[in-house]
Design an enzyme around this catalytic site. Structure first.
Site, PDB file in Angstrom:
ATOM      1  N   ARG A  51       0.831  -1.212   0.000  1.00 36.80           N
ATOM      2  CA  ARG A  51       0.000   0.000   0.000  1.00 36.80           C
ATOM      3  C   ARG A  51       0.863   1.257   0.000  1.00 36.80           C
ATOM      4  NH1 ARG A  51      -1.722   1.477   6.076  1.00 36.80           N
ATOM      5  NH2 ARG A  51      -0.257   0.144   7.166  1.00 36.80           N
ATOM      6  N   SER A  97      -4.902   5.368   5.366  1.00 31.73           N
ATOM      7  CA  SER A  97      -4.547   3.946   5.427  1.00 31.73           C
ATOM      8  C   SER A  97      -4.207   3.380   4.057  1.00 31.73           C
ATOM      9  CB  SER A  97      -5.701   3.137   6.027  1.00 31.73           C
ATOM     10  OG  SER A  97      -5.984   3.602   7.325  1.00 31.73           O
ATOM     11  N   GLU A 147     -18.761   3.456  -0.168  1.00 33.47           N
ATOM     12  CA  GLU A 147     -17.986   2.797  -1.215  1.00 33.47           C
ATOM     13  C   GLU A 147     -18.775   2.601  -2.501  1.00 33.47           C
ATOM     14  OE1 GLU A 147     -18.456   1.605   1.858  1.00 33.47           O
ATOM     15  OE2 GLU A 147     -16.523   2.038   2.799  1.00 33.47           O
ATOM     16  N   PHE A 176     -14.284  -3.826   1.442  1.00 31.26           N
ATOM     17  CA  PHE A 176     -15.318  -2.857   1.064  1.00 31.26           C
ATOM     18  C   PHE A 176     -15.316  -2.587  -0.442  1.00 31.26           C
ATOM     19  CE2 PHE A 176     -13.789  -1.444   5.396  1.00 31.26           C
ATOM     20  CZ  PHE A 176     -14.718  -2.216   6.072  1.00 31.26           C
ATOM     21  N   ASP A 208      -7.618  -5.733  13.458  1.00 33.07           N
ATOM     22  CA  ASP A 208      -9.006  -5.349  13.135  1.00 33.07           C
ATOM     23  C   ASP A 208      -9.929  -6.557  13.018  1.00 33.07           C
ATOM     24  OD1 ASP A 208      -8.733  -2.652  13.255  1.00 33.07           O
ATOM     25  OD2 ASP A 208      -8.647  -2.312  11.090  1.00 33.07           O
TER      26      ASP A 208
END
Lengths: 272, 317
Positions: free
Chosen positions: B8, B35, B56, B81, B115
């Site tokens: 990322r 993020s 989204e 998502f 998470d």
């Protein structure tokens, strides 16, 4: 307002309605009710408002129209054909194998279709994206979108409503085809989205309520929406499902059922 | 292989670079810009960056509209998502329309960590792979990520790029050329092949090193493009070795393992073991512990390789 223009639009809307009956009748399926209720709005857009060039469907400066309630494809196809995007003869291929006229609009198949729709609730998001791009590119085109009143039960519509207001998309004008019916029955009984005008207002939109079969009101509302700054515009059009065909008007049964040959004949006899 | 960079992170940098080169590039995010690292682009090009909030579905639809008006629209969220929550928007507004929407889906797999399962996508490769017109990239390191972003911008049509949260070793040098649809042979051996994707490629290389010490030579094929899959390379690895292990941080159903099983069954069937999540969700915990618990380790690959070699030799396990 110019009475000659109004008369021309009324005559054109009748032709559009005749196409809708013939197309759905010919293929034996499709959605005549919600196509007929939207016919005057779509006629006003394609034959007065939209800046288009049928010879150049990809012209970057063109206005865009997104039929978010994609099941009303027949009214869009009829308008595009009458406007010269493709031959009117092709209308009778609706829903046939190998036809460019899919059951729901396909932007990759048919010139003039700005967005493929059919899965409800997605058109306003796409319209917002086109409007954002127009602003980024410094183009002054406008984006129009037609929503169904059953369709606005989809949550994505309200995500998009929030975003259009947040980004102050005053180049977006939406119509709500408020005909009061969805497949399972009256919208108020199935899942009421009322009060619709208040909701759009609360989401930060400029809202007008008009008779969606009165061309004078439609044109005035579009002109008023053009003048709004800093907000997207919603035109709540009070309409009649099946408008123009006596036995279809206000009848939920004509949402997704095509007329049989004798019914089509009777409908066409009324649309003269 | 000492330096670790999360894909990322590489994505954010690559987007910003792309933004400098191509004014058609716009970026959307759904309240996760810090993020997903799209904020790197957002800070440099605020006019071309749109935070769509926690919505989204609308983000994907808006990206489609931007693309329909000529933009190259990258949009990002967590993989659960982007691919899951907005699946119908990806299907109807993006894939069916063949629009220039590029989905940079971060935090894929269980290495999301603490998470927990609600945020750990173990099914996104399957969801995206099944869509007509969709290209699916799963870069293994920062270099492949940069290549994938560039390739996505050049490709005409929708692309899904699967990215991870946690740091992974850099496997390629600066000369590496990312060619869409072309699997990369990282090392060659004739006893078995590990066909790996994403973060599992580094583990496959580690497993191969350990196996070599035991006298077992394996091919490691890095599949950064799940779709279109490099059929020739996959079947070739099966032919050359006669035993295949797939490795992915994803369900073994429908992802790389599923794709390889489909292809090999139709072309060159050999003993096959799919390493991945075995039809289960993840859970909370440090990512390294999760990888151990769910069997996504070099050790697990070593044992899977030995298993397929035994089957190749006719020993039924």
């Amino acid at each position: 307002m110019d009475t000659e223009l109004i008369e021309q639009l009324e005559a054109r809307a009748k032709v559009i309605r005749r196409h809708i009956i013939r197309m759905t009748g010919e293929c034996g399926s499709g959605h005549p009710g919600g196509s007929l209720s939207a016919a005057d709005i779509v006629t006003a857009l394609y034959f007065h408002e939209l800046r288009l060039d049928p010879a150049r469907p990809d012209w970057p400066e063109r206005d865009r129209f997104v039929l978010s309630k994609g099941h009303a494809a027949p009214v869009l196809y009829a308008a595009l054909a009458e406007r010269g995007f493709f031959p009117a003869d092709e209308l009778l291929t609706l829903r046939r194998l190998d036809s460019r006229l899919q059951g729901h609009p396909d932007m990759r198949k048919l010139p003039g279709v700005e967005m493929s729709t059919g899965s409800l609730g997605q058109g306003l998001s796409a319209a917002n994206g086109m409007a954002l791009a127009g602003r980024l590119d410094g183009r002054d085109y406008r984006v129009y979108v037609l929503l169904g009143d059953g369709e606005i039960q989809e949550g994505q519509v309200w995500e998009a409503a929030m975003a259009a207001a947040h980004y102050r998309l005053d180049n977006v004008t939406a119509f709500l085809d408020h005909n009061g019916y969805q497949i399972d029955g009256p919208i108020r009984e199935v899942m009421s989205p009322e009060p619709v005008a208040d909701k759009w207002q609360a989401f930060g939109w400029h809202v007008q309520i008009i008779n969606g079969h009165d061309f004078k009101q439609i044109l005035n509302a579009i002109a008023a929406a053009r003048k709004v700054r800093g907000k997207p515009s919603m035109i709540v059009a009070e309409t009649v499902k099946g408008k123009g065909v006596s036995f279809m008007e206000h009848q939920v049964g004509w949402h997704g059922v095509a007329p049989k040959p004798d019914e089509a004949e009777q409908a066409l006899a009324e649309l003269v | 292989m000492s330096k670790k960079i999360a894909t990322r992170e590489a994505y954010g940098e690559a987007l910003a670079q792309l933004g400098r080169e191509n004014p058609r590039v716009v970026v959307l995010d759904a309240d996760l810009a810090k993020s997903t690292k799209t904020l790197v682009f957002g800070k440099q090009f605020p006019d071309r960056f749109f935070d769509m909030g926690v919505a989204e579905q609308n983000m994907l639809g808006t990206a489609a509209g931007l693309a329909a008006a000529g933009k190259i629209a990258f949009c990002s969220s967590f993989a659960v998502f982007a691919a899951g929550r907005a699946f119908d928007q990806v299907r109807n507004s993006v894939a069916y329309t063949r629009l220039n929407v590029k989905i940079g889906a971060s935090h894929a797999g269980i290495t999301v960590g603490e998470d927990g399962a609600s945020h750990q996508s173990v099914e996104d490769i399957a969801l995206m792979r099944v869509l007509p017109n969709m290209t699916v990239f799963v870069p293994a390191d920062a270099v492949e990520t940069a290549g994938a972003v560039r390739a996505a911008a050049e490709l005409d049509g929708p692309v899904y790029i699967r990215l991870g949260r946690s740091g992974v070793p850099v496997l390629h040098g600066p000369d590496f050329r990312f060619v869409p649809g072309e699997a990369v042979t990282m090392r060659e051996g004739t006893d078995a092949a590990i066909i790996a994707t994403g973060i599992m490629t580094a583990m496959a290389l580690e497993a191969a090193g350990r196996l070599q010490q035991e006298g077992i030579e394996v091919t490691v094929l890095n599949v950064h493009t799940i779709k279109p899959l490099d059929l020739e390379a996959v079947a070739g690895a099966a032919k050359a070795t006669g035993a295949v292990v797939t490795a992915e941080e994803h369900s073994i159903i429908g992802g790389l393992g599923g794709a390889v099983a489909e292809i090999l069954a139709e072309t060159y069937p050999v003993p096959l073991k799919r390493v991945g999540l075995t039809d289960t969700f993840g859970e909370s915990g440090p990512s390294s512990n999760l990888l151990k618990k769910y069997g996504l380790t070099p050790e697990a690959l070593v044992s899977a390789v030995k298993g397929v070699i035994a089957r190749k030799q006719g020993k039924v396990l």
